[in-house]
Design a protein around this motif. Structure first.
Motif, PDB file in Angstrom:
ATOM      1  N   GLU A  31      -1.221  64.294 -12.929  1.00  0.00           N
ATOM      2  CA  GLU A  31      -1.915  64.087 -14.367  1.00  0.00           C
ATOM      3  C   GLU A  31      -3.098  64.541 -14.453  1.00  0.00           C
ATOM      4  OE1 GLU A  31      -2.131  59.782 -15.011  1.00  0.00           O
ATOM      5  OE2 GLU A  31       0.320  59.644 -14.638  1.00  0.00           O
ATOM      6  N   PHE A  32      -3.769  64.923 -15.874  1.00  0.00           N
ATOM      7  CA  PHE A  32      -5.123  65.472 -15.795  1.00  0.00           C
ATOM      8  C   PHE A  32      -5.547  64.954 -17.187  1.00  0.00           C
ATOM      9  CE2 PHE A  32      -4.966  69.040 -18.760  1.00  0.00           C
ATOM     10  CZ  PHE A  32      -3.611  69.104 -19.039  1.00  0.00           C
ATOM     11  N   ASN A  33      -6.853  64.906 -17.233  1.00  0.00           N
ATOM     12  CA  ASN A  33      -7.492  64.451 -18.492  1.00  0.00           C
ATOM     13  C   ASN A  33      -8.773  65.543 -18.586  1.00  0.00           C
ATOM     14  OD1 ASN A  33      -8.804  63.185 -20.441  1.00  0.00           O
ATOM     15  ND2 ASN A  33      -9.755  61.690 -19.141  1.00  0.00           N
ATOM     16  N   MET A  47     -12.909  75.017 -17.527  1.00  0.00           N
ATOM     17  CA  MET A  47     -12.457  73.696 -17.952  1.00  0.00           C
ATOM     18  C   MET A  47     -12.637  72.493 -16.989  1.00  0.00           C
ATOM     19  SD  MET A  47      -8.527  73.065 -18.716  1.00  0.00           S
ATOM     20  CE  MET A  47      -7.878  74.025 -20.017  1.00  0.00           C
ATOM     21  N   VAL A  48     -13.208  71.458 -17.499  1.00  0.00           N
ATOM     22  CA  VAL A  48     -13.482  70.299 -16.353  1.00  0.00           C
ATOM     23  C   VAL A  48     -12.529  69.565 -16.735  1.00  0.00           C
ATOM     24  CG1 VAL A  48     -15.389  68.611 -15.778  1.00  0.00           C
ATOM     25  CG2 VAL A  48     -16.104  70.830 -16.821  1.00  0.00           C
ATOM     26  N   ILE A  49     -11.652  69.020 -15.733  1.00  0.00           N
ATOM     27  CA  ILE A  49     -10.614  68.006 -15.746  1.00  0.00           C
ATOM     28  C   ILE A  49     -10.704  67.068 -14.560  1.00  0.00           C
ATOM     29  CG2 ILE A  49      -9.040  69.784 -16.574  1.00  0.00           C
ATOM     30  CD1 ILE A  49      -7.726  69.806 -13.776  1.00  0.00           C
ATOM     31  N   GLU A  50     -10.150  65.960 -15.054  1.00  0.00           N
ATOM     32  CA  GLU A  50      -9.812  65.077 -13.864  1.00  0.00           C
ATOM     33  C   GLU A  50      -8.500  64.926 -13.464  1.00  0.00           C
ATOM     34  OE1 GLU A  50     -11.215  60.973 -15.343  1.00  0.00           O
ATOM     35  OE2 GLU A  50     -11.146  60.506 -13.226  1.00  0.00           O
ATOM     36  N   LEU A  51      -8.131  65.416 -12.404  1.00  0.00           N
ATOM     37  CA  LEU A  51      -6.946  65.681 -11.804  1.00  0.00           C
ATOM     38  C   LEU A  51      -6.302  64.353 -10.883  1.00  0.00           C
ATOM     39  CD1 LEU A  51      -4.778  67.723 -11.834  1.00  0.00           C
ATOM     40  CD2 LEU A  51      -5.829  68.562  -9.956  1.00  0.00           C
ATOM     41  N   SER A  52      -5.158  63.928 -11.093  1.00  0.00           N
ATOM     42  CA  SER A  52      -5.003  62.553 -10.668  1.00  0.00           C
ATOM     43  C   SER A  52      -3.504  62.812  -9.973  1.00  0.00           C
ATOM     44  CB  SER A  52      -4.972  61.252 -11.193  1.00  0.00           C
ATOM     45  OG  SER A  52      -6.361  61.235 -12.174  1.00  0.00           O
ATOM     46  N   GLY A  53      -3.113  62.245  -8.955  1.00  0.00           N
ATOM     47  CA  GLY A  53      -1.755  62.096  -8.091  1.00  0.00           C
ATOM     48  C   GLY A  53      -1.799  61.877  -7.012  1.00  0.00           C
ATOM     49  N   GLU A  54      -0.633  62.007  -6.358  1.00  0.00           N
ATOM     50  CA  GLU A  54      -0.491  61.673  -4.756  1.00  0.00           C
ATOM     51  C   GLU A  54      -1.415  62.771  -4.204  1.00  0.00           C
ATOM     52  OE1 GLU A  54       0.623  59.030  -3.161  1.00  0.00           O
ATOM     53  OE2 GLU A  54       0.897  58.313  -5.062  1.00  0.00           O
ATOM     54  N   GLN A  55      -1.923  62.387  -3.011  1.00  0.00           N
ATOM     55  CA  GLN A  55      -2.679  63.342  -2.327  1.00  0.00           C
ATOM     56  C   GLN A  55      -2.105  64.740  -1.821  1.00  0.00           C
ATOM     57  OE1 GLN A  55      -6.230  62.846  -0.783  1.00  0.00           O
ATOM     58  NE2 GLN A  55      -5.933  64.989  -0.740  1.00  0.00           N
ATOM     59  N   GLN A  56      -0.682  64.401  -1.409  1.00  0.00           N
ATOM     60  CA  GLN A  56       0.183  65.732  -0.996  1.00  0.00           C
ATOM     61  C   GLN A  56       0.285  66.617  -2.337  1.00  0.00           C
ATOM     62  OE1 GLN A  56       3.852  64.176   0.323  1.00  0.00           O
ATOM     63  NE2 GLN A  56       3.794  65.481   2.135  1.00  0.00           N
ATOM     64  N   ASP A  57       0.538  66.252  -3.553  1.00  0.00           N
ATOM     65  CA  ASP A  57       0.806  66.874  -4.646  1.00  0.00           C
ATOM     66  C   ASP A  57      -0.507  67.430  -5.130  1.00  0.00           C
ATOM     67  OD1 ASP A  57       3.504  65.953  -4.806  1.00  0.00           O
ATOM     68  OD2 ASP A  57       3.022  64.198  -6.025  1.00  0.00           O
TER      69      ASP A  57
END
Ligand code: SF4
Ligand code: SF4
Length: 136
Positions: A31-33, A47-57
């Protein structure tokens, strides 16, 4: 383990029109914001983003980006307030778009919260004694 990190992506000119970030969601389940996006006069995309998810992904997604020529810069450590130079004048407080600086009403000292920083760079020029430093 889930992670969430704020990073700066630098896209070379040839990638500006490609749906690179879209693939992060579709192929890597991330997911990103978007916190900030711009294209410089030289047509490099930033682009400045917040990137979230499982560590592996997350790791796979980062590998995908770098393999495609996207330069990645992590945000949190990059902007530093040099305490030796800061005069606590407060000029950065009004200029910062994310409220990363705060004036302590009692001590009249200015504090910097780099978790709020989106690396826009405005405080670098606005600071009279050049107390804001960026380390790439
Ligand atoms: S503008 Fe510079 S000197 Fe003034 S409070 Fe901010 S960091 Fe400190
Ligand atoms: S670079 Fe400076 S002005 Fe921009 S968000 Fe970070 S602290 Fe605020």
């Amino acid at each position: 383990m889930a992670v969430s990190k704020r990073i700066v992506l630098h896209f070379p000119r040839r990638l500006v029109d490609r749906p690179i970030v879209y693939r992060l969601i579709k192929d890597y389940n991330l997911e990103f914001n978007i916190l900030k996006a711009s294209v410089t006069p030289e047509e490099e995309g930033l682009m400045v983003i917040e990137l979230s998810g499982e560590q592996q992904d997350y790791d796979k997604g980062i590998r995908y980006l770098t393999a495609n020529g996207v330069r990645i810069q992590s945000l949190s450590q990059d902007f530093i307030l040099n305490e030796q130079r800061c005069t606590h004048c407060g000029a950065c407080i009004t200029i910062c778009p994310t409220g990363a600086f705060e004036l302590d009403p009692v001590t009249r000292r200015v504090y910097f919260d780099n978790e709020k920083c989106i690396a826009c760079g405005l405080c670098i020029k606005a600071c009279p004694p050049r107390a804001m430093e960026v380390h790439f």
